[in-house]
Design a protein around this motif. Sequence first.
Motif, PDB file in Angstrom:
ATOM      1  N   GLU A 402      28.705 -48.189  -1.053  1.00  0.00           N
ATOM      2  CA  GLU A 402      28.224 -48.318  -2.421  1.00  0.00           C
ATOM      3  C   GLU A 402      26.918 -47.538  -2.548  1.00  0.00           C
ATOM      4  N   MET A 403      26.908 -46.557  -3.449  1.00  0.00           N
ATOM      5  CA  MET A 403      25.735 -45.701  -3.587  1.00  0.00           C
ATOM      6  C   MET A 403      25.106 -45.786  -4.974  1.00  0.00           C
ATOM      7  N   ASN A 404      25.697 -46.562  -5.887  1.00  0.00           N
ATOM      8  CA  ASN A 404      25.154 -46.682  -7.243  1.00  0.00           C
ATOM      9  C   ASN A 404      24.863 -45.303  -7.826  1.00  0.00           C
ATOM     10  N   GLU A 405      25.848 -44.415  -7.681  1.00  0.00           N
ATOM     11  CA  GLU A 405      25.615 -43.008  -7.982  1.00  0.00           C
ATOM     12  C   GLU A 405      25.623 -42.667  -9.472  1.00  0.00           C
ATOM     13  N   SER A 406      26.085 -43.549 -10.317  1.00  0.00           N
ATOM     14  CA  SER A 406      26.223 -43.248 -11.743  1.00  0.00           C
ATOM     15  C   SER A 406      24.882 -43.456 -12.450  1.00  0.00           C
ATOM     16  N   ILE A 407      24.035 -42.454 -12.388  1.00  0.00           N
ATOM     17  CA  ILE A 407      22.638 -42.589 -12.798  1.00  0.00           C
ATOM     18  C   ILE A 407      22.486 -42.903 -14.282  1.00  0.00           C
ATOM     19  N   PHE A 408      23.201 -42.178 -15.142  1.00  0.00           N
ATOM     20  CA  PHE A 408      23.076 -42.432 -16.578  1.00  0.00           C
ATOM     21  C   PHE A 408      23.622 -43.814 -16.930  1.00  0.00           C
ATOM     22  N   TRP A 409      24.755 -44.192 -16.325  1.00  0.00           N
ATOM     23  CA  TRP A 409      25.327 -45.519 -16.592  1.00  0.00           C
ATOM     24  C   TRP A 409      24.390 -46.621 -16.113  1.00  0.00           C
ATOM     25  N   ASN A 410      23.792 -46.439 -14.944  1.00  0.00           N
ATOM     26  CA  ASN A 410      22.852 -47.446 -14.440  1.00  0.00           C
ATOM     27  C   ASN A 410      21.738 -47.724 -15.445  1.00  0.00           C
ATOM     28  N   ALA A 411      21.292 -46.669 -16.107  1.00  0.00           N
ATOM     29  CA  ALA A 411      20.157 -46.797 -17.040  1.00  0.00           C
ATOM     30  C   ALA A 411      20.559 -47.389 -18.379  1.00  0.00           C
ATOM     31  N   SER A 412      21.847 -47.718 -18.578  1.00  0.00           N
ATOM     32  CA  SER A 412      22.346 -48.067 -19.920  1.00  0.00           C
ATOM     33  C   SER A 412      22.900 -49.482 -20.010  1.00  0.00           C
ATOM     34  N   GLN A 413      22.368 -50.403 -19.228  1.00  0.00           N
ATOM     35  CA  GLN A 413      22.971 -51.735 -19.133  1.00  0.00           C
ATOM     36  C   GLN A 413      22.768 -52.603 -20.365  1.00  0.00           C
ATOM     37  N   CYS A 414      21.900 -52.215 -21.268  1.00  0.00           N
ATOM     38  CA  CYS A 414      21.596 -53.010 -22.464  1.00  0.00           C
ATOM     39  C   CYS A 414      22.331 -52.420 -23.668  1.00  0.00           C
ATOM     40  N   ASP A 415      23.583 -52.835 -23.864  1.00  0.00           N
ATOM     41  CA  ASP A 415      24.394 -52.333 -24.976  1.00  0.00           C
ATOM     42  C   ASP A 415      24.429 -50.813 -25.016  1.00  0.00           C
ATOM     43  N   GLY A 416      24.442 -50.191 -23.837  1.00  0.00           N
ATOM     44  CA  GLY A 416      24.575 -48.743 -23.761  1.00  0.00           C
ATOM     45  C   GLY A 416      23.310 -47.952 -23.997  1.00  0.00           C
ATOM     46  N   LEU A 417      22.191 -48.615 -24.292  1.00  0.00           N
ATOM     47  CA  LEU A 417      20.949 -47.902 -24.621  1.00  0.00           C
ATOM     48  C   LEU A 417      20.349 -47.255 -23.380  1.00  0.00           C
ATOM     49  N   ILE A 418      20.114 -45.939 -23.444  1.00  0.00           N
ATOM     50  CA  ILE A 418      19.442 -45.196 -22.376  1.00  0.00           C
ATOM     51  C   ILE A 418      17.992 -44.916 -22.740  1.00  0.00           C
ATOM     52  N   TRP A 419      17.767 -44.510 -23.984  1.00  0.00           N
ATOM     53  CA  TRP A 419      16.394 -44.126 -24.360  1.00  0.00           C
ATOM     54  C   TRP A 419      16.155 -44.365 -25.844  1.00  0.00           C
ATOM     55  N   SER A 436      21.316 -59.237 -20.876  1.00  0.00           N
ATOM     56  CA  SER A 436      20.976 -57.888 -20.430  1.00  0.00           C
ATOM     57  C   SER A 436      19.799 -57.356 -21.253  1.00  0.00           C
ATOM     58  N   THR A 437      18.927 -56.564 -20.611  1.00  0.00           N
ATOM     59  CA  THR A 437      17.711 -56.111 -21.286  1.00  0.00           C
ATOM     60  C   THR A 437      17.407 -54.648 -20.986  1.00  0.00           C
ATOM     61  N   TRP A 438      16.560 -54.063 -21.825  1.00  0.00           N
ATOM     62  CA  TRP A 438      16.016 -52.716 -21.633  1.00  0.00           C
ATOM     63  C   TRP A 438      14.527 -52.798 -21.934  1.00  0.00           C
ATOM     64  N   THR A 439      13.697 -52.293 -21.008  1.00  0.00           N
ATOM     65  CA  THR A 439      12.248 -52.395 -21.152  1.00  0.00           C
ATOM     66  C   THR A 439      11.592 -51.064 -20.825  1.00  0.00           C
ATOM     67  N   LEU A 440      10.615 -50.662 -21.623  1.00  0.00           N
ATOM     68  CA  LEU A 440       9.790 -49.502 -21.314  1.00  0.00           C
ATOM     69  C   LEU A 440       8.611 -49.981 -20.478  1.00  0.00           C
ATOM     70  N   LEU A 441       8.636 -49.685 -19.166  1.00  0.00           N
ATOM     71  CA  LEU A 441       7.636 -50.204 -18.236  1.00  0.00           C
ATOM     72  C   LEU A 441       6.362 -49.373 -18.193  1.00  0.00           C
ATOM     73  N   GLY A 464      21.629 -55.500 -16.243  1.00  0.00           N
ATOM     74  CA  GLY A 464      22.937 -55.840 -16.780  1.00  0.00           C
ATOM     75  C   GLY A 464      23.434 -57.140 -16.196  1.00  0.00           C
ATOM     76  N   PHE A 465      23.697 -58.114 -17.054  1.00  0.00           N
ATOM     77  CA  PHE A 465      24.153 -59.413 -16.569  1.00  0.00           C
ATOM     78  C   PHE A 465      25.584 -59.327 -16.063  1.00  0.00           C
ATOM     79  N   GLY A 466      26.472 -58.708 -16.840  1.00  0.00           N
ATOM     80  CA  GLY A 466      27.880 -58.684 -16.469  1.00  0.00           C
ATOM     81  C   GLY A 466      28.148 -58.002 -15.152  1.00  0.00           C
ATOM     82  N   TYR A 467      27.499 -56.862 -14.916  1.00  0.00           N
ATOM     83  CA  TYR A 467      27.714 -56.100 -13.688  1.00  0.00           C
ATOM     84  C   TYR A 467      26.610 -56.339 -12.659  1.00  0.00           C
TER      85      TYR A 467
END
Length: 867
Positions: A402-419, A436-441, A464-467
Motif C-alpha cells: 500500500e503506497m497511497n499513491e493517488s495524491i489528488f484523491w488523497n487531498a479530496s476526502q471532504c466531498d471532493g474538495l481539493i482547493w 470528513s473535513t478539509w482544513t487550511l493549516l 476521510g471518515f469512510g475510507y
Amino acid sequence: MKEYSEKPDEVLVDLTLLGNESAFETLVLRHEKAVKGTAFKITRNSFSAEDASQDAFVSAWMRLDSLSDRSRFGSWVCAIAKNCARDLVSHYQSMVPDISLHLSDAEEIPDLAYAREEEKRELHNAVDALSEKIREVIRLHYFEGLSVDEIAEKLSLPAGTVKWRLSEGRKQLRKGYGIMEKDYNEKEALVARVMRQVEELKLWRLKLDRIGFAEDYRRVLANVEALEESKEKQHALADVLGMGYWWLPGEKNDETFAKIKQAAIGGYNEDVMQDVIAIEADKAPQEGAYYRETAIPFLEEHGFVKALAYAWFWYGVSLLDCQKPEEGKDAFLRVRSILNPSDVYYANALSALRTLELQEQANKRGVEKVKLQTTGETLRFIGKKLYFWNQPGFSRGTVEVEMNESIFWNASQCDGLIWDPDAKLGERVTASDGKSTWTLLETDRTVETPAGVFSGCSVTRATGFGYTVEAETAFCPGVGIVWQRATREGVTTTWLLSQYTIAGGEGIIPFAAGNCWEYVLTELPKDYVMLNMQNRFDITSFENGSAVISSFCFAECLGYADTFAGKLREIRENYCTPDPDENGDQHLRDVEKTLCRAMELAATKREKTLIGIAANVMRRIFATDPEQNPDYTEKGRWNFFDETKVERNDYGRHVFLRPPEYHLEWKDMGSDLPWREKQALYGDLYTIVQGAAGFTWSEEWIPGYLLEEDGNLWGNSFKRTVRVLEDETVETPAGVFPNCRHVSINAANYPKNGVFYRTGQMEAWYAPGVGLVQYSRPMNGVPENLWQLTEYTGTGEGYFPVGDGLFRRYAPRQTIEGWRASVEYTFDTDETGTVCFRNTTGTQDRASYEMFLKKWKAEQAGKPENN
C-alpha cells in the motif's frame, strides 16, 4: 390584482396551484425587489440580476408544488435566485468579476440609480452601435421596460419579429457586456432550465452522504418526464434515472435498468451508456466475451464513440487477465485512436500503455514481482473551487504494498474538495457526512524536495471518515503539489516531488496540457526491497475548467526484508500461484520455511499471537487441500485469517472494526454449492453485524431504540432498520447469560451491493461483560442458522468488551451433515491500540465432499446421477 394584495403568501401559492395567474403575479410584485437584490449581490450587474430574477420566478412557478411550507415562498424564491445568479456567473465569469457567494437569502438591492450609472453609460454606447431596427427594440425593452407584446403593439410588428430582434441584439451586446442570453422560445427555454437542473443534480456525486438526494431526484425526474418528447429529454432521462439506479435503495432493478438503456440510446447519452455496458458486463458469464461479441458490435451499430472506447478499454483489461498483454495493448491503442485527450479514458489508456511498457522492461531484467496502478483522473473547477471528479482505472501485479499513491484523491476526502482559494487560515470545512473535513493549516511553509526548495507553500489537511484517510498536502503556487503525507488504514506514506514540467497555466495548481509531476517516496515499505518506483501525473487536456490527467504508479519488488513484517508479506504473496490456470484455478505453494522464519523473528506479544494464529490457519489450509495432501480427511471450503484494528468513535459510543490490515484466505465456495451448504459463509459475525448496522456495537442500543435510515455511503446506497427489543436470557454451550441485549437488524444493499450474507433480516444478542453471544440470520434452504458462543476467555465492561487477551469462539448450533464451521476472535492490546485476530473455519468431510464432487461432474457432463 388589488384584491390579492392583502392575502398572505400561503394563500397566493394555493391559488396559483389552482390555476390563478393573477395570484402568482402578486407574488412576483411582492418579492421582486428582494429577489433582484439577492441576484445583484452575486452578479454585481443589475441587468444580469434582472435576468437571473426572471429565471428564478419561472423556476419557482415550475416547482411550486414542491414547496411544503407555503408561507416561506419569499425566502425560497430568493434561494432559487441565488442559484440562478451563480449559474449565470459560472457561464459569464470573465465578464462579471469580483463575485461574492456568501450572502443571506433576501438582501435588499442597494441604490440602483447610483449603481447603474457606469453600467448605463457602457450599455448605451454598446446599444448605439447596433443597427436601427435592433437598437429600437432593445431600448424599448431594457430602458423603457416594455414587454414583447407591448413592443409588438407599439411598432405594429409580429411578436416573433420582436423576439428575434431582441435575441439578435443580445447576441451582439454579449460580446462586450454581461447580459445573459435568454431564449424566448418557451419550449426551448423550459428544456434549458430542466437541463440545468439535471446538471445540478449531478453535483450530488461529490457528496459523501446523499441524504436529501431522493427529494431532488424525484423533483428533477418529474420535470424531465414532463418535457415534450425529444432527444434532449431522453438524454436527460438517462442521466437522472442512472443516478437513481446507483444511489437510491430500491431503484436498482431490471425495470429501471431497461428504461435507462432505452433512454441512453434515444438520447445518445455516451456517459450513461458506459454505465449500461458496465452493468451488463458484470452480469455476463464471461466479461471479455461480452465486450468482444456483444458490447462493441452494439455500440458501433448505434454510433456511440465514447462508450465504444470504454468497452475497448475494459476488453483490454480482460485480455491482461487472460495473460494476453499484446492483445491488451492493441485494445488500449484502439481507445486512443477513438478518443481525444480531453476524455478521461484517453488518459486511462495512455497510463495503461505506459505501465505495460514498464512491466515488459522489468520482465526482461528478470523482475517478477511488480505492482501497477493505472488511472485517468478528472479534476474540475466549480466556481473558484477545485474538486476531484472521477478516477476510472485498474491495478494489477503480484505485489500488494500500500503506497497511497493517488495524491489528488488523497487531498479530496471532504466531498471532493481539493482547493478553495477563499479559505481562511485555520478554517475547517465539514463534509456532508458530518465527519470528513478539509482544513487550511498553513500558508507559508518551505518544503525541500528532490525537485528543489519551494517556499510560500499552503498546506491542507483532508480527513476521510469512510475510507479512513488523512492526508496533509503542500501546494506551491505555480508548481502544484510538492509534498504529501497520507495515512490510510494505518499505512503512512510521504511523497516528495522529484521532477516536474510546467508548460503553461497558473494558480495553486497550474493546469495546461503537457504539465506533469513525478513523485518519490521518502521511505520505502519496511517489508520489501524495492527498486524503480514511479508515481507520475500528466495533464492531457485542460478545457472549460476541467483537467484530465493520465496517472500511473509502478513499483518493482526485488525481494522481501528479513524481518517479521517482511516474512509475513512473503507468506501472503506466495502461498498460492499468482495467476489462475486455464480452468481459472490457483494452486497452493509451500511456504512452511518462511512461516518458521516468521515465528523465529516474532519478538513482541502481538507478533507472537499473530503468527501463532496465522500458522494455524495456513497449516489447516494445506492439510485440507486434496492437491497438497492426498490423505486429507476434510476438504477446506472457507478458511480465513485476518487482523483488524478495533476502534471506538463518537466519544466511545460505537465499536467498529477497520478493514483487515493482514489476511490469508483459501476458499472453495462457488455458485454451484447448494444454499444449505453455504452456512459457513456466515462465520464472520462481527463484520456481518457491522456491515448491516454500521457498527459492531453501539452504546445507543438500549430497549426501545429504533433507527430507520436510507442513505448513501462510499457510493453505495443502503436502507437499514435497527430495533432494540427487551432484554432476554440466552443459553449457549458457553453458559447461560441473563439480561442480554436483543438487537434486530434489517439491512439492504449495505455496504456492498450483492453481498447476500451481509443483508436481510438478522438478530444479535449481547451479554453484559461478554459481548455477542448469539446470532441468527435465516437463509434459503436452511431451517435454522443460529450461531452461538461456545467458548470464551475473559470479561470486561459493557456489552462489547475488547480488552487484551479476550477470546471468543462461535459455531452453528446445527450444521449440515458432513460440515464443520466455527469462528474464533482473539483480542490483543498494546501501546498502538487494540486489534482483533480472526480464525474462520469451514470444512466438509472427505466422504460428503467426494459425493458432492461426483454429482457435480455428472451434472456438468449433462448426466445427472440418481441415488
